[in-house]
Design a protein around this motif. Sequence first.
Motif, mmCIF file in Angstrom:
data_model
loop_
_atom_site.group_PDB
_atom_site.id
_atom_site.type_symbol
_atom_site.label_atom_id
_atom_site.label_comp_id
_atom_site.label_asym_id
_atom_site.label_seq_id
_atom_site.Cartn_x
_atom_site.Cartn_y
_atom_site.Cartn_z
ATOM 1 N N VAL A 1 0.859 -1.183 0.000
ATOM 2 C CA VAL A 1 0.000 0.000 0.000
ATOM 3 C C VAL A 1 0.893 1.230 0.000
ATOM 4 N N LEU B 1 0.871 5.169 0.599
ATOM 5 C CA LEU B 1 0.179 6.353 1.100
ATOM 6 C C LEU B 1 0.828 7.564 0.447
ATOM 7 N N SER C 1 0.032 11.697 -0.841
ATOM 8 C CA SER C 1 -0.843 12.856 -0.927
ATOM 9 C C SER C 1 -0.050 14.076 -0.486
ATOM 10 N N ALA D 1 -3.590 3.681 8.112
ATOM 11 C CA ALA D 1 -3.563 2.726 7.002
ATOM 12 C C ALA D 1 -3.668 1.293 7.520
ATOM 13 N N LYS E 1 -7.154 0.438 8.457
ATOM 14 C CA LYS E 1 -7.982 0.161 7.282
ATOM 15 C C LYS E 1 -7.724 -1.251 6.755
ATOM 16 N N THR F 1 1.010 1.507 -9.209
ATOM 17 C CA THR F 1 -0.104 2.209 -8.569
ATOM 18 C C THR F 1 -0.847 3.020 -9.630
ATOM 19 N N THR G 1 -2.074 -1.029 -4.389
ATOM 20 C CA THR G 1 -3.029 -0.137 -3.736
ATOM 21 C C THR G 1 -2.412 1.222 -3.432
ATOM 22 N N GLN G 2 -3.177 2.256 -3.709
ATOM 23 C CA GLN G 2 -2.751 3.630 -3.444
ATOM 24 C C GLN G 2 -3.846 4.337 -2.658
ATOM 25 N N TRP G 3 -3.473 4.911 -1.500
ATOM 26 C CA TRP G 3 -4.448 5.590 -0.651
ATOM 27 C C TRP G 3 -4.007 7.015 -0.352
ATOM 28 N N THR G 4 -5.005 7.890 -0.194
ATOM 29 C CA THR G 4 -4.776 9.252 0.270
ATOM 30 C C THR G 4 -5.305 9.367 1.695
ATOM 31 N N ASP H 1 -8.881 8.154 1.983
ATOM 32 C CA ASP H 1 -9.096 6.706 1.952
ATOM 33 C C ASP H 1 -8.930 6.066 3.322
ATOM 34 N N VAL H 2 -8.077 6.663 4.166
ATOM 35 C CA VAL H 2 -7.837 6.079 5.493
ATOM 36 C C VAL H 2 -8.558 6.856 6.599
#
Length: 291
Positions: free
Chosen positions: A87, A89, A91, A109, A112, A206, A231-234, A237-238
């Motif tokens: 994953v 993270l 942003s 993260a 999640k 990603t 997986t890419q989260w900002t 997302d978390v």
Amino acid sequence: MSLKIVVLAKQVPDTRNVGKDAMTPQGTVNRSALPAIFNPEDLNALEQALRLKDQNPGTTVTVVTMGPPRATEIIREAMYRGADGGVLLTSRAFAGADTLATSYALSMAIRKIGIPDLVIGGRQAIDGDTAQVGPQVAEKLGLNQVTYVNNINSCDGKEITVTRHIDGGVEVVKAPMPIMLTVNGDADPCRPRNAKLVMTYKRAMTPIERPKDGEVPHKEQYEKHPFLNITQWTEADVNADLSQCGLAGSPTKVKAVENIVFKTKESKRLGTSDDEINGLIQELLANHTIG
């Protein structure tokens, strides 16, 4: 027995080879002038996780990292060595984070993903040397923690036994799981890339790495093999609180970074006579180098 393991890893500038262009005029690290590498002690941690995976069929190893899009490279690097996925993270909200804000983002993260049996990371990163992120993540998640680990001796899914470094020696610690471990650089080095895994995951990426215009090369492979989609989260997302992310969530600030170069001012050649050695000792005592 199968385990769910999360490895915390960081892409760092290679501060072991600092040259004259490594610092900006403002006193910050010129990251573009230094190659980006997998933080060395995080590789030691990854090896410990992969050994548990080898010993326990069905175990999954997920790498979590926070950084710019190029940090995806260390997730791929981990997958080449045996990790199952990762994953990223990333942003602008995470930019400028100190250890407190970094540990907050990483802990969100992990929440999640779902609290794993084991969270493991390197003792510290070579670009900060604070050794704070691992323990802070443990505190935020309410996990037991053992730091300065040299080796995982055994794990039955309920308890884990490790050998850790302490001042003056080592000690063996048994602790209940789930748990957070931080691993020293004197632990066993990480295994090399596996050729088959390199061929399998070389196109893993990603969403942010995909071309902005036009068709994605080998599009059919991404549809057929979901594991190629990293997986890419900002922060959204978390479900992160923006006041605890990045600069806003960082109570500590770096005032300046300096590149210090030691230079030899003078040298003195000594013989083996007692008088010369005694003279040197007296000189060192006089200028308070010793004594």
